[in-house]
Design an enzyme around this catalytic site. Structure first.
Site, PDB file in Angstrom:
ATOM      1  N   CYS A 127      57.089  -2.786  59.727  1.00  0.00           N
ATOM      2  CA  CYS A 127      58.268  -3.563  60.076  1.00  0.00           C
ATOM      3  C   CYS A 127      58.407  -3.476  61.599  1.00  0.00           C
ATOM      4  CB  CYS A 127      59.517  -3.044  59.366  1.00  0.00           C
ATOM      5  SG  CYS A 127      60.005  -1.398  59.886  1.00  0.00           S
ATOM      6  N   ASN A 131      68.846  36.679  44.386  1.00  0.00           N
ATOM      7  CA  ASN A 131      69.509  35.819  43.386  1.00  0.00           C
ATOM      8  C   ASN A 131      70.815  36.441  42.878  1.00  0.00           C
ATOM      9  OD1 ASN A 131      66.343  35.142  41.723  1.00  0.00           O
ATOM     10  ND2 ASN A 131      67.309  34.003  43.363  1.00  0.00           N
ATOM     11  N   LEU A 132      70.903  37.771  42.933  1.00  0.00           N
ATOM     12  CA  LEU A 132      71.941  38.466  42.157  1.00  0.00           C
ATOM     13  C   LEU A 132      73.365  38.168  42.625  1.00  0.00           C
ATOM     14  CD1 LEU A 132      70.318  41.978  41.469  1.00  0.00           C
ATOM     15  CD2 LEU A 132      70.039  39.822  40.234  1.00  0.00           C
ATOM     16  N   CYS A 140      69.714  25.897  49.286  1.00  0.00           N
ATOM     17  CA  CYS A 140      70.496  27.145  49.361  1.00  0.00           C
ATOM     18  C   CYS A 140      69.793  28.210  50.190  1.00  0.00           C
ATOM     19  CB  CYS A 140      70.724  27.717  47.966  1.00  0.00           C
ATOM     20  SG  CYS A 140      71.955  26.825  47.049  1.00  0.00           S
ATOM     21  N   ARG A 156      74.718  35.441  43.065  1.00  0.00           N
ATOM     22  CA  ARG A 156      75.284  34.262  42.396  1.00  0.00           C
ATOM     23  C   ARG A 156      74.781  34.053  40.975  1.00  0.00           C
ATOM     24  NH1 ARG A 156      71.123  32.711  45.530  1.00  0.00           N
ATOM     25  NH2 ARG A 156      69.792  30.977  44.901  1.00  0.00           N
TER      26      ARG A 156
END
Lengths: 76, 373
Positions: free
Chosen positions: B333, B68-69, B191, B71
């Site tokens: 359908c 995570n770091l 992401c 960003r």
């Protein structure tokens, strides 16, 4: 008559980021032409804007119109 | 009564033309909820805290991890393994102890969304998945809350302000006007799968904070009913004017009770969770408490007379949701595409205990296989 198409997000993996097409009467014709050229596109969801305005019905196209195809993004 | 403003802290924005003390008071008195304290949430939270938004809620159930770091710039290596909502609050309090923070350390779901969202005036969606995005959008429409939307994908970002009733009489656009139903799971990468450069959510998250401040203070022209895209590779900005659509309201739960019963995870589930093959379809036809719906336009062939069914074209399907009281609803359908779309639409509005299916590859295939047997 030519129209310019700007493509965003993951759709560019299929179509590239810009396209120029000739003799396309309206947005329905554009979608079927794109589906013919890029069959994978049939499974993609995107919003269509003509000259920077979102459309929700079949819209006639004129020379030099700019059409944007925008897929949803979910990243955060 | 107006609260005391720290003139020194806010000096540089107080002296701005068209801002001043009145704008600062509005910030101080506004309650903003940030959903997701990740790539978009971190910068949005930092700027809203710094600018002096009086009450800020942070909703996130995740913990900090090393990936995570790059960003999520509020966190450091010592925070790995800790709860994001709490860790973010500790850091933000150091930045501005005058702000009143509410920590919501859990995932926003339909069980808690209404309770939380109604406590705030502006909602910022910095989540990272479609289930939460559609859920937050629908809750904001039902509760009449302004939604500041932002999302990223690889090198591109989108920002918009949804569901904002401005002074003009133009109806407010919401997320479903652009994208009525969520894409299938395999259609769009997130992401984790597609990658993202850290600066991009930094830019988009800051834009979300900017739109929020503009909405609160009345300065500038926020992106109301307008979507801005930004491409970080070439700095291209593209703004699109958005339109409300009539059929959108039928996709949003009619009231809070229906919303609470809606299963957004399922709504965003893979197509395969709705699709059944010809063999299962034939089996289901024998079962009780089932309704079978032909979603083709009238007069489409082949005609079906092998089993009992009702005919409702896809375009009008959601008008008839009241009719679908059976335990199992099976749509078909020609090729299986429209019925899949219909199944997704119904799953958004029907009771979550009802089973909704779409006949894969359509009625033509079923007829062929039936002949072969």
């Amino acid at each position: 008559m030519a129209i310019n198409i700007v493509i965003f997000g993951s759709l560019t993996d299929i179509t590239g980021s810009t396209l120029q097409l000739e003799n396309i009467a309206d947005t329905n014709a554009l979608v079927s032409e794109l589906n013919n050229r890029y069959p994978v596109l049939v499974n993609s969801k995107f919003m269509i804007a003509v000259n920077k305005k979102m459309i929700d019905t079949n819209t006639p196209l004129n020379n030099n119109d700019t059409i944007a195809l925008l897929p949803p993004f979910s990243g955060g | 009564m107006d609260k005391q403003i720290s003139y020194e802290r806010y000096h540089r924005q107080l002296i701005l033309k068209d801002f001043g003390e009145a704008a600062q008071q509005k910030l101080l008195q506004t309650k903003v909820l940030v959903i997701g304290a990740g790539g978009l949430g971190c910068p949005a939270l930092q700027y809203l805290t710094a600018a002096g938004v009086g009450t800020i809620g942070i909703a996130d159930d995740d913990i900090v991890s090393l990936s995570n770091l790059h960003r999520q710039v509020l966190y450091g290596v010592n925070d790995i393994g800790k709860a994001k909502a709490e860790t973010a609050t500790i850091k933000l309090k150091q930045l501005n102890p005058e702000i009143n923070f509410h920590i919501h350390h859990f995932r926003i779901t339909n069980d808690n969304a209404v309770e939380i969202i109604k406590q705030y005036e502006i909602i910022i969606d910095g989540s990272d998945n479609f289930a939460t995005r559609y859920l937050v959008n629908d809750a904001c429409v039902l509760l009449d809350k302004t939604l500041v939307y932002g999302a990223v994908s690889q090198y591109e970002g989108q920002v918009a302000v949804f569901n904002h009733k401005s002074h003009s009489d133009s109806p407010a656009v919401n997320y479903r006007d652009l994208f009525p139903v969520p894409p299938g799971k395999n259609e769009i990468l997130n992401c984790a799968e597609a990658g993202v450069l850290g600066v991009l959510p930094g830019i988009i998250g800051s834009m979300m904070a900017n739109e929020t401040i503009k909405l609160i203070t009345g300065t500038g022209k926020p992106l109301v009913n307008s979507l801005l895209t930004y491409d970080s590779r070439n700095n291209q900005l593209f703004e699109i004017e958005l339109l409300p659509k009539q059929e959108t309201r039928s996709l949003i739960p009619a009231d809070i009770e229906t919303f609470n019963n809606n299963n957004y995870e399922e709504l965003c589930a893979a197509d395969s969770s709705f699709e059944i093959d010809t063999a299962i379809f034939s089996e289901l036809l024998e079962s009780e408490n089932i309704i079978v719906v032909d979603v083709r336009e009238k007069d489409e062939v082949p005609l079906v007379n092998e089993f009992a069914h009702v005919k409702i074209p896809l375009s009008r399907l959601t008008e008839f949701t009241g009719e679908f009281k059976a335990e199992t609803i099976v749509l078909f359908c020609q090729s299986g595409k429209r019925s899949l779309q219909g199944a997704k639409q119904l799953s958004a509005v029907l009771d979550k205990d009802q089973k909704i299916f779409s006949l894969k590859d359509g009625i033509v295939k079923w007829k062929q296989q039936k002949q072969q047997v």
